[in-house]
Design an enzyme around this catalytic site. Sequence first.
Site, short mmCIF file in Angstrom:
data_model
loop_
_atom_site.label_atom_id
_atom_site.label_comp_id
_atom_site.label_asym_id
_atom_site.label_seq_id
_atom_site.Cartn_x
_atom_site.Cartn_y
_atom_site.Cartn_z
N LYS A 14 0.83 -1.22 0.00
CA LYS A 14 0.00 0.00 0.00
C LYS A 14 0.86 1.26 0.00
CE LYS A 14 -2.05 -0.84 3.95
NZ LYS A 14 -1.45 -2.09 4.44
N ARG A 89 -9.31 0.23 9.36
CA ARG A 89 -8.78 -1.11 9.63
C ARG A 89 -9.77 -1.97 10.39
NH1 ARG A 89 -3.10 0.08 9.35
NH2 ARG A 89 -1.79 -1.75 9.58
N ARG A 128 12.16 -5.84 5.03
CA ARG A 128 12.10 -4.38 4.93
C ARG A 128 13.12 -3.70 5.84
NH1 ARG A 128 6.35 -1.67 5.19
NH2 ARG A 128 6.24 -2.73 7.19
N ARG A 163 12.14 -1.83 11.42
CA ARG A 163 11.06 -1.38 12.31
C ARG A 163 10.83 -2.44 13.38
NH1 ARG A 163 5.78 0.22 8.83
NH2 ARG A 163 4.74 -1.17 10.29
N ARG A 174 0.68 -9.48 13.17
CA ARG A 174 0.00 -8.41 12.42
C ARG A 174 -0.89 -8.99 11.33
NH1 ARG A 174 5.09 -5.34 10.64
NH2 ARG A 174 3.74 -4.07 9.33
P1 ADP Z 1 1.34 -2.15 8.11
O1 ADP Z 1 0.18 -1.83 7.22
O2 ADP Z 1 2.55 -2.56 7.35
O3 ADP Z 1 1.00 -3.07 9.24
P2 ADP Z 1 1.22 0.49 9.32
O4 ADP Z 1 2.34 1.44 9.33
O5 ADP Z 1 0.01 0.82 8.51
O6 ADP Z 1 1.87 -0.87 8.85
O7 ADP Z 1 0.71 0.22 10.82
C1 ADP Z 1 1.60 -0.06 11.87
C2 ADP Z 1 0.82 -0.22 13.17
O8 ADP Z 1 0.16 1.01 13.49
C3 ADP Z 1 -0.30 -1.27 13.15
O9 ADP Z 1 0.19 -2.55 13.41
C4 ADP Z 1 -1.21 -0.75 14.27
O10 ADP Z 1 -0.69 -1.05 15.54
C5 ADP Z 1 -1.11 0.76 14.10
N1 ADP Z 1 -2.19 1.30 13.21
C6 ADP Z 1 -2.01 1.94 12.03
N2 ADP Z 1 -3.19 2.30 11.49
C7 ADP Z 1 -4.15 1.87 12.35
C8 ADP Z 1 -5.57 1.91 12.36
N3 ADP Z 1 -6.26 2.46 11.35
N4 ADP Z 1 -6.22 1.35 13.42
C9 ADP Z 1 -5.55 0.79 14.43
N5 ADP Z 1 -4.21 0.70 14.49
C10 ADP Z 1 -3.51 1.24 13.47
#
Ligand code: ADP
Length: 218
Positions: A14, A89, A128, A163, A174
Site C-alpha cells: 500500500k 482497519r 524491509r 522497524r 500483524r
Molecule cells: P502495516 O500496514 O505494514 O502493518 P502500518 O504502518 O500501517 O503498517 O501500521 C503499523 C501499526 O500502526 C499497526 O500494526 C497498528 O498497531 C497501528 N495502526 C495503524 N493504522 C491503524 C488503524 N487504522 N487502526 C488501528 N491501528 C492502526
Amino acid sequence: MKKIILLGAPGSGKGTLAERITAKYGIPQISTGDILRQNIADGTELGKKAKAYMDKGELVPDALILDLIAGRLAQPDANDGYMLDGFPRTIAQAEALGGNLAEGGSGIDFVVYLNTPKDELIKRISGRRLCSACSKSYNVNNNEFAPSSEGVCDACGGGLIQRPDDTEAVAENRIDVYNEQTLPLVEYYRNAGLLIELDGMGPVYDKVDAMSRLIEKV
Ligand code: ADP
Ligand code: ZN
C-alpha cells in the site's frame, strides 16, 4: 476531488503504491501508521499510548485513531482529496468514516484492495529496512529494492534499520490481526460497490497503471 482507500495486509505494498500515486497526481497519502510513528518519535501522549500496541502488532484502539484521522482530514491539503493508507482497519472505523468524521470522510470514490498471499507478505515485511536518516525504504529480500551496499542508504549514506514490528514473530501477529479485524472490510466495500481488486504480486508499475486509469475516470 478524489478520495481513495488503499486496503491490504501489512506488506501488501500500500505504501509503495501510495508514494508513486502521490508523485504522479499530487494526491496526499494519509498513513495512520506513519502519523503514529511520528507521534512516537515526537514523544506525544498519543505516541506513548500507541507504542505498546504497535510493538506487539495489535491495533491501536479505535477512539485514538478516529481522533487522529478526523484531525488529519481537517487539514487544508485533504480538501482536494486523499489516499488513505492503513485506515480504516476495522468495521467500526469504516462506519465512522462513512458517517463523515466531521465532513472530511464523505464520498469515497473507490477502494483498491491489494490481494497478496501470506508467504509473500512475511518475506516482504521481514526484509524491509528503513534509512534512519531519510526514511527511504529498502528490501533485502528483493533485488529490485535492495540497497547497493548492505546496511547503507543509497540516497544519503544513513544507516538502515528494521522497524520493531517488522520482525518475523510480530509480522505473523500483524497478519493474524489483519485477517480477523480488517479483512471483513473487503466484503463491506464490495457490497457497497466500491471495491477494485488488484493482484498484489504483480510489478509496481502495473498497479500504478491500473490505479491511474481509475483516477482519470472519476
Ligand atoms: P502495516 O500496514 O505494514 O502493518 P502500518 O504502518 O500501517 O503498517 O501500521 C503499523 C501499526 O500502526 C499497526 O500494526 C497498528 O498497531 C497501528 N495502526 C495503524 N493504522 C491503524 C488503524 N487504522 N487502526 C488501528 N491501528 C492502526
Ligand atoms: Zn537515507
